[in-house]
Design a protein around this motif. Sequence first.
Motif, PDB file in Angstrom:
ATOM      1  N   PHE A   1       0.835  -1.200   0.000  1.00 52.20           N
ATOM      2  CA  PHE A   1       0.000   0.000   0.000  1.00 52.20           C
ATOM      3  C   PHE A   1       0.871   1.251   0.000  1.00 52.20           C
ATOM      4  CE2 PHE A   1      -3.108  -3.058   1.666  1.00 52.20           C
ATOM      5  CZ  PHE A   1      -4.221  -2.739   0.898  1.00 52.20           C
ATOM      6  N   VAL A   2       1.980   1.195   0.751  1.00 51.77           N
ATOM      7  CA  VAL A   2       2.923   2.319   0.750  1.00 51.77           C
ATOM      8  C   VAL A   2       3.462   2.543  -0.658  1.00 51.77           C
ATOM      9  CG1 VAL A   2       5.147   3.146   1.622  1.00 51.77           C
ATOM     10  CG2 VAL A   2       3.546   2.000   3.168  1.00 51.77           C
ATOM     11  N   LEU A   3       3.818   1.447  -1.331  1.00 52.67           N
ATOM     12  CA  LEU A   3       4.287   1.561  -2.715  1.00 52.67           C
ATOM     13  C   LEU A   3       3.199   2.148  -3.597  1.00 52.67           C
ATOM     14  CD1 LEU A   3       6.369   0.985  -4.949  1.00 52.67           C
ATOM     15  CD2 LEU A   3       5.392  -1.319  -5.141  1.00 52.67           C
ATOM     16  N   GLY A   4       1.949   1.730  -3.379  1.00 57.54           N
ATOM     17  CA  GLY A   4       0.851   2.264  -4.167  1.00 57.54           C
ATOM     18  C   GLY A   4       0.714   3.774  -4.026  1.00 57.54           C
ATOM     19  N   VAL A   5       0.887   4.272  -2.797  1.00 54.99           N
ATOM     20  CA  VAL A   5       0.837   5.719  -2.585  1.00 54.99           C
ATOM     21  C   VAL A   5       1.962   6.401  -3.360  1.00 54.99           C
ATOM     22  CG1 VAL A   5       1.098   7.552  -0.862  1.00 54.99           C
ATOM     23  CG2 VAL A   5      -0.288   5.541  -0.344  1.00 54.99           C
ATOM     24  N   GLY A   6       3.161   5.809  -3.303  1.00 54.24           N
ATOM     25  CA  GLY A   6       4.287   6.374  -4.039  1.00 54.24           C
ATOM     26  C   GLY A   6       4.044   6.400  -5.533  1.00 54.24           C
ATOM     27  N   LEU A   7       3.427   5.350  -6.067  1.00 57.84           N
ATOM     28  CA  LEU A   7       3.158   5.304  -7.500  1.00 57.84           C
ATOM     29  C   LEU A   7       2.079   6.309  -7.902  1.00 57.84           C
ATOM     30  CD1 LEU A   7       3.278   1.445  -8.182  1.00 57.84           C
ATOM     31  CD2 LEU A   7       5.113   3.137  -8.340  1.00 57.84           C
ATOM     32  N   ILE A   8       1.082   6.501  -7.043  1.00 60.26           N
ATOM     33  CA  ILE A   8       0.069   7.518  -7.327  1.00 60.26           C
ATOM     34  C   ILE A   8       0.704   8.907  -7.344  1.00 60.26           C
ATOM     35  CG2 ILE A   8      -2.026   8.640  -6.458  1.00 60.26           C
ATOM     36  CD1 ILE A   8      -2.893   5.931  -5.366  1.00 60.26           C
ATOM     37  N   CYS A   9       1.610   9.143  -6.395  1.00 54.77           N
ATOM     38  CA  CYS A   9       2.309  10.439  -6.368  1.00 54.77           C
ATOM     39  C   CYS A   9       3.139  10.632  -7.631  1.00 54.77           C
ATOM     40  CB  CYS A   9       3.205  10.516  -5.134  1.00 54.77           C
ATOM     41  SG  CYS A   9       2.310  10.644  -3.573  1.00 54.77           S
TER      42      CYS A   9
END
Length: 409
Positions: A40-48
Amino acid sequence: MTLSAPGPARAAAGAVAPPAAAGTSAPPVLAAPADRTRWFVLGVGLICTFLVVGGASIANLAMPSLQQTLHVGFGTAQFVVAGYGLVYAVFLITGGRLGDVSGRRRVLLGGLVLFTAAVLVSGLAPNAPVLIGARLVQGFGAALIYPQILSIIQDTFEGKERNFALGLFGATIGVAIVAGQLIGGALIQLDLGGLAWRPAFLVLVPIGAAALVTGARVMAPDRPAGHDHIDLAGTGLLGTSLLLLVLPLLIGPGAGWAWWTWAMFMVAIPMFALFVRYEGSLVRRGRTPLLRPSLFRQRAFAVGTVIGVLYFITIVGLAVYTSLTFQVGLGLDPLQSGLAFAPVGVAFFLSSLVVPRLVPRLGRAVLTIGHVLLLGGLLSAWFTAHLAGRGCPRGAWRFRCCSSAPRRA
């Protein structure tokens, strides 16, 4: 405009976070997330990542529509795009340093707040000055966000998982290029409610808000090892140097390349020299500089920096002026322009998934292969444009883009 590829950005992030020496504080350490949470942390980074890159590519397509609805000249519309990239470039290294000192989670979420608010103001801007100001703030938010993404990936993943995460990061850049062009082009073409280019900016607001809420919930707090100073003087010197270098390129054509534009170029050189000298003095005094001059004595870093600069000069210029050529020079609508540029993003997406598997086998030869392919693509594009040159209304292109009198709907 296309903002960043993994390699150069990672080098910039690494340049601002050297190993802690005696008497200095170490970078903040992220609490290890649970197995499921880290994705989920990676997902936030990818959205950013999508926001930072997609926001730039959308602005490229919006330039002709901006000129028509705000009744401004080409130089003003160009600054809407270039101002974002200029502030991003000035504060990128500082953003990485802030993450080391204040905590990556805090800086990334703070950057998201600024970025999302600035996108909202951009979409609602009543005139060009407000829009340009919002884009400058958006660029600052992007400079806070972007260095934290790669640092968080480095801290959160190891081994093959890290390579996989970095591959997804690169692929997201490709998706953002394609989606930014297609979504932005479609929204501008639909002209929802007679709002022209505005929905292309506003569509990023809910995405930014979702990333902010999710990031606040899933990202673990930082554990800073202590406090350290931020090189504000170095930031000012570097920012002034970049402004003196880039600003004449933006306003020079409209000003007829007056003597003061050339004077700004000349002053930029000693300003850069002063920045390097000041950073060296900080190192000798045991302080932490914004950028360690000793890095440029490392051949890999120096050559990589030159390659990165040439790469971004080429790709950013290609993205901006290709979008303009398609719409104003060839008469394509925004959606058609986005579709025409989409193959670049598709190729970026696919290569980002393949390259992590090639690097262990080919090493640095991957860079050589990539630049040969890039050069071949640019030459092919030039040759294609040259063959079709007689069919391109160059006179209309020159008048509409370079004239101070904007084209009205």
